[in-house]
Design an enzyme around this catalytic site. Structure first.
Site, PDB file in Angstrom:
ATOM      1  N   ASP A  66      22.348  -1.002   0.269  1.00  0.00           N
ATOM      2  CA  ASP A  66      20.929  -1.380   0.228  1.00  0.00           C
ATOM      3  C   ASP A  66      20.832  -2.773  -0.377  1.00  0.00           C
ATOM      4  OD1 ASP A  66      18.161   0.627   0.334  1.00  0.00           O
ATOM      5  OD2 ASP A  66      17.957  -1.387  -0.486  1.00  0.00           O
ATOM      6  N   LEU A  73      14.334   0.032   6.407  1.00  0.00           N
ATOM      7  CA  LEU A  73      12.940  -0.205   6.791  1.00  0.00           C
ATOM      8  C   LEU A  73      12.442  -1.451   6.084  1.00  0.00           C
ATOM      9  CD1 LEU A  73      10.242   0.752   8.110  1.00  0.00           C
ATOM     10  CD2 LEU A  73       9.752   1.935   5.980  1.00  0.00           C
ATOM     11  N   SER A  77      10.499  11.652   6.722  1.00  0.00           N
ATOM     12  CA  SER A  77      11.715  10.889   6.422  1.00  0.00           C
ATOM     13  C   SER A  77      12.746  11.789   5.748  1.00  0.00           C
ATOM     14  CB  SER A  77      11.388   9.698   5.518  1.00  0.00           C
ATOM     15  OG  SER A  77      10.720   8.704   6.245  1.00  0.00           O
ATOM     16  N   LYS A 112       0.016  15.267  15.797  1.00  0.00           N
ATOM     17  CA  LYS A 112       0.205  14.057  16.609  1.00  0.00           C
ATOM     18  C   LYS A 112      -1.137  13.388  16.906  1.00  0.00           C
ATOM     19  CE  LYS A 112       3.644  12.811  17.892  1.00  0.00           C
ATOM     20  NZ  LYS A 112       4.616  11.969  17.138  1.00  0.00           N
ATOM     21  N   ARG A 171       4.938  21.518  16.285  1.00  0.00           N
ATOM     22  CA  ARG A 171       4.337  21.532  14.952  1.00  0.00           C
ATOM     23  C   ARG A 171       2.843  21.872  15.070  1.00  0.00           C
ATOM     24  NH1 ARG A 171       6.221  15.713  12.901  1.00  0.00           N
ATOM     25  NH2 ARG A 171       5.852  15.303  15.092  1.00  0.00           N
ATOM     26  N   ASP A 173      12.703   4.386  15.537  1.00  0.00           N
ATOM     27  CA  ASP A 173      11.245   4.343  15.754  1.00  0.00           C
ATOM     28  C   ASP A 173      10.664   2.976  15.384  1.00  0.00           C
ATOM     29  OD1 ASP A 173      11.663   4.747  13.033  1.00  0.00           O
ATOM     30  OD2 ASP A 173       9.875   5.992  12.788  1.00  0.00           O
ATOM     31  N   GLU A 176      -0.340   8.398   8.185  1.00  0.00           N
ATOM     32  CA  GLU A 176       0.703   7.414   7.887  1.00  0.00           C
ATOM     33  C   GLU A 176       0.226   6.228   7.066  1.00  0.00           C
ATOM     34  OE1 GLU A 176      -0.461   7.953  10.934  1.00  0.00           O
ATOM     35  OE2 GLU A 176      -0.973   6.053  11.897  1.00  0.00           O
ATOM     36  N   HIS A 229      -0.895   6.256  14.327  1.00  0.00           N
ATOM     37  CA  HIS A 229      -0.054   5.136  14.784  1.00  0.00           C
ATOM     38  C   HIS A 229      -0.796   4.286  15.820  1.00  0.00           C
ATOM     39  CE1 HIS A 229       3.435   6.525  12.586  1.00  0.00           C
ATOM     40  NE2 HIS A 229       3.219   7.742  13.034  1.00  0.00           N
ATOM     41  N   TYR A 288      -1.613  12.165  12.226  1.00  0.00           N
ATOM     42  CA  TYR A 288      -0.914  10.904  12.471  1.00  0.00           C
ATOM     43  C   TYR A 288      -1.620  10.201  13.627  1.00  0.00           C
ATOM     44  CZ  TYR A 288       3.166  12.427   9.708  1.00  0.00           C
ATOM     45  OH  TYR A 288       4.002  12.825   8.703  1.00  0.00           O
TER      46      TYR A 288
HETATM   47  P1  NAD Z   1      12.205   3.535   2.917  1.00  0.00           P
HETATM   48  O1  NAD Z   1      11.270   2.385   2.771  1.00  0.00           O
HETATM   49  O2  NAD Z   1      12.099   4.686   1.971  1.00  0.00           O
HETATM   50  O3  NAD Z   1      13.726   2.999   2.831  1.00  0.00           O
HETATM   51  C1  NAD Z   1      14.194   1.876   3.527  1.00  0.00           C
HETATM   52  C2  NAD Z   1      15.296   1.225   2.711  1.00  0.00           C
HETATM   53  O4  NAD Z   1      15.883   0.188   3.512  1.00  0.00           O
HETATM   54  C3  NAD Z   1      14.810   0.583   1.419  1.00  0.00           C
HETATM   55  O5  NAD Z   1      15.523   1.126   0.313  1.00  0.00           O
HETATM   56  C4  NAD Z   1      15.114  -0.899   1.633  1.00  0.00           C
HETATM   57  O6  NAD Z   1      15.500  -1.561   0.422  1.00  0.00           O
HETATM   58  C5  NAD Z   1      16.278  -0.820   2.609  1.00  0.00           C
HETATM   59  N1  NAD Z   1      16.536  -2.064   3.341  1.00  0.00           N
HETATM   60  C6  NAD Z   1      15.650  -2.902   3.931  1.00  0.00           C
HETATM   61  N2  NAD Z   1      16.307  -3.938   4.509  1.00  0.00           N
HETATM   62  C7  NAD Z   1      17.630  -3.746   4.274  1.00  0.00           C
HETATM   63  C8  NAD Z   1      18.809  -4.469   4.594  1.00  0.00           C
HETATM   64  N3  NAD Z   1      18.754  -5.608   5.281  1.00  0.00           N
HETATM   65  N4  NAD Z   1      20.007  -3.966   4.198  1.00  0.00           N
HETATM   66  C9  NAD Z   1      20.073  -2.816   3.513  1.00  0.00           C
HETATM   67  N5  NAD Z   1      18.982  -2.081   3.164  1.00  0.00           N
HETATM   68  C10 NAD Z   1      17.789  -2.555   3.532  1.00  0.00           C
HETATM   69  O7  NAD Z   1      12.053   4.033   4.424  1.00  0.00           O
HETATM   70  P2  NAD Z   1      12.422   5.487   4.994  1.00  0.00           P
HETATM   71  O8  NAD Z   1      11.260   6.407   4.797  1.00  0.00           O
HETATM   72  O9  NAD Z   1      13.732   5.878   4.432  1.00  0.00           O
HETATM   73  O10 NAD Z   1      12.525   5.203   6.567  1.00  0.00           O
HETATM   74  C11 NAD Z   1      13.653   4.568   7.141  1.00  0.00           C
HETATM   75  C12 NAD Z   1      13.455   4.456   8.645  1.00  0.00           C
HETATM   76  O11 NAD Z   1      13.514   5.754   9.238  1.00  0.00           O
HETATM   77  C13 NAD Z   1      12.079   3.903   9.058  1.00  0.00           C
HETATM   78  O12 NAD Z   1      12.240   3.044  10.161  1.00  0.00           O
HETATM   79  C14 NAD Z   1      11.311   5.133   9.477  1.00  0.00           C
HETATM   80  O13 NAD Z   1      10.265   4.829  10.381  1.00  0.00           O
HETATM   81  C15 NAD Z   1      12.429   5.889  10.139  1.00  0.00           C
HETATM   82  N6  NAD Z   1      12.166   7.315  10.426  1.00  0.00           N
HETATM   83  C16 NAD Z   1      12.575   7.758  11.650  1.00  0.00           C
HETATM   84  C17 NAD Z   1      12.431   9.088  11.993  1.00  0.00           C
HETATM   85  C18 NAD Z   1      12.949   9.556  13.326  1.00  0.00           C
HETATM   86  O14 NAD Z   1      12.616  10.661  13.736  1.00  0.00           O
HETATM   87  N7  NAD Z   1      13.789   8.788  13.996  1.00  0.00           N
HETATM   88  C19 NAD Z   1      11.803   9.987  11.118  1.00  0.00           C
HETATM   89  C20 NAD Z   1      11.389   9.507   9.869  1.00  0.00           C
HETATM   90  C21 NAD Z   1      11.573   8.163   9.518  1.00  0.00           C
END
Ligand code: NAD
Length: 363
Positions: free
Chosen positions: A198, A240, A134, A75, A15, A270, A118, A96, A94
């Site tokens: 959710d 999350l 996301s 990054k 990127r 992550d 972030e 972090h 970013y």
């Molecule tokens: P978000 O806040 O938009 O959504 C998270 C959802 O989880 C919310 O709707 C919340 O109500 C729900 N939630 C929380 N606890 C819960 C439970 N116990 N049961 C059911 N639902 C529950 O967050 P997001 O932007 O969608 O990100 C989700 C995850 O993905 C984060 O950890 C983020 O860091 C990760 N992510 C990872 C990558 C990757 O490359 N692996 C990339 C982007 C984001």
């Protein structure tokens, strides 16, 4: 203002902080942009494309850092980059910082103004510069899951959509936020059998409205989780809890009792992951198998689709880059509380309470 865009130097990071279209926008506001040679080569943006947009090309990162008032990256700066930052220079990328003391220490020493994508917020308390990644990860999770279900990857050999006369796969999405809703959109588009769990009732209402029955929307309890996970062909982990490690919603026993050849994609890896059996993997070796369940747990999923990710990120960052360049960082930060939330380190001081407390630094 003079804006500098160095080539990213982290392993397999393709990127780039600004695409040519963003450069053109900055030039039209009367700013100058210096781009390190080959900065966008990996994703099809050549030096000529940047020149056509009005940028000047420099041969090395050191030249870019020496010239620029503001460095725009993707990054967190690596040690060699941190050594090139100087007092009063703006860094927009970013960061972090929370788990990264060496970086925090170097940014303090640099006396630069370090603004992290972030932690920038919007009027609804969301994180607008994290959302594009996301969206990308959510959409990719279905592609990753589709591959994991193929026999050659250890999966059950199921096509997500089915074909006429053959049932589609059952996909369960844990968490219906940005990642989860994007995953569900892709899964519904492929005509899979989709269920989103959710805990937030407002989120469930919004999803119900959007999907109009094309995805089932279920309140997440231990019982509904057991029921849907054990029946699933593919589970996407997308929960999350802001600022906390992901809850381990799926335990070892669930994994043992899932269908043989089922797959899990732990996007939340992550934040530690929401499957007890998850550990982070890389694009080079993305999957492994536990109890006959294929696990995909890549922590930087958007990196694999660096071109789309870069353009999506630029769409979100450009208004802030323009604001910082037009107003200077002082006025931009004073006038916009949401951009101000992005400030992490200024003139040798950490401005994020959790980071300062975590490292026992003055705040
Ligand atoms: P978000 O806040 O938009 O959504 C998270 C959802 O989880 C919310 O709707 C919340 O109500 C729900 N939630 C929380 N606890 C819960 C439970 N116990 N049961 C059911 N639902 C529950 O967050 P997001 O932007 O969608 O990100 C989700 C995850 O993905 C984060 O950890 C983020 O860091 C990760 N992510 C990872 C990558 C990757 O490359 N692996 C990339 C982007 C984001």
């Amino acid at each position: 203002m003079i804006i500098g865009v160095p080539k990213e130097i982290k392993n397999h990071e393709y990127r780039v902080g600004m695409v040519p279209a963003s450069v053109r926008e900055l030039i039209s506001h009367g700013h100058s942009v210096y781009v390190e040679t080959n900065a966008g080569n990996g994703i099809g943006f050549s030096d000529d494309d940047y020149k056509a947009a009005g940028a000047s090309i420099l041969p090395a990162a050191a030249d870019v850092f020496a010239k620029a008032d503001m460095i725009v990256k993707v990054k967190e700066p690596q040690a060699v980059e941190r050594a090139m930052l100087r007092e009063g220079q703006i860094l927009f990328t970013y960061l972090h910082l929370a788990p990264d003391f060496p970086q925090t220490e170097d940014l303090i020493k640099s006396k630069a103004i370090c603004i992290a994508y972030e932690t920038v917020t919007d009027s609804k308390g969301r994180l607008p510069l994290l959302a594009p990644m996301s969206e990308v990860a959510g959409r990719m999770s279905i592609q990753a899951g589709a591959q994991a279900l193929e026999k050659s990857h250890g999966g059950s050999g199921m096509l997500l959509s089915g074909v006429p006369g053959v049932e589609p796969a059952k996909i369960v999405v844990l968490g219906g936020g940005v990642v989860g809703s994007n995953a569900a959109r892709m899964a519904v588009g492929l005509r899979a059998d989709v269920t989103i769990l959710d805990k937030n009732v407002d989120t469930l209402r919004r999803l119900d409205e959007e999907f109009q029955g094309r995805a089932k929307v279920v309140y997440s309890t231990e019982e509904t989780l057991d029921q849907h996970v054990l029946n699933a062909d593919l589970v996407i982990g997308a929960v999350l809890i802001p600022g906390a490690a992901a809850p381990k919603l799926v335990n070892e026993d669930h994994i043992k009792r899932m269908k043989p050849g089922a797959a899990v994609v732990d996007v939340a890896i992550d934040q530690g992951g929401c499957f007890a059996t998850s550990h982070a993997t890389t694009h080079a070796d993305p999957t492994y198998i536990v109890d006959d369940v294929v696990h995909y747990c890549v922590a930087n999923m958007p990196g694999a689709v660096a071109r789309t990710s870069t353009v999506a990120l630029n769409n979100a960052t450009l208004p802030y880059i323009v604001k910082l360049a037009n107003k200077g960082y002082r006025d931009a930060l004073v006038q916009d509380e949401h951009l101000r939330n992005g400030l992490n380190v200024i003139s040798g001081h950490v401005t994020i309470k959790e980071v300062a407390e975590g490292f026992d630094l003055p705040y």
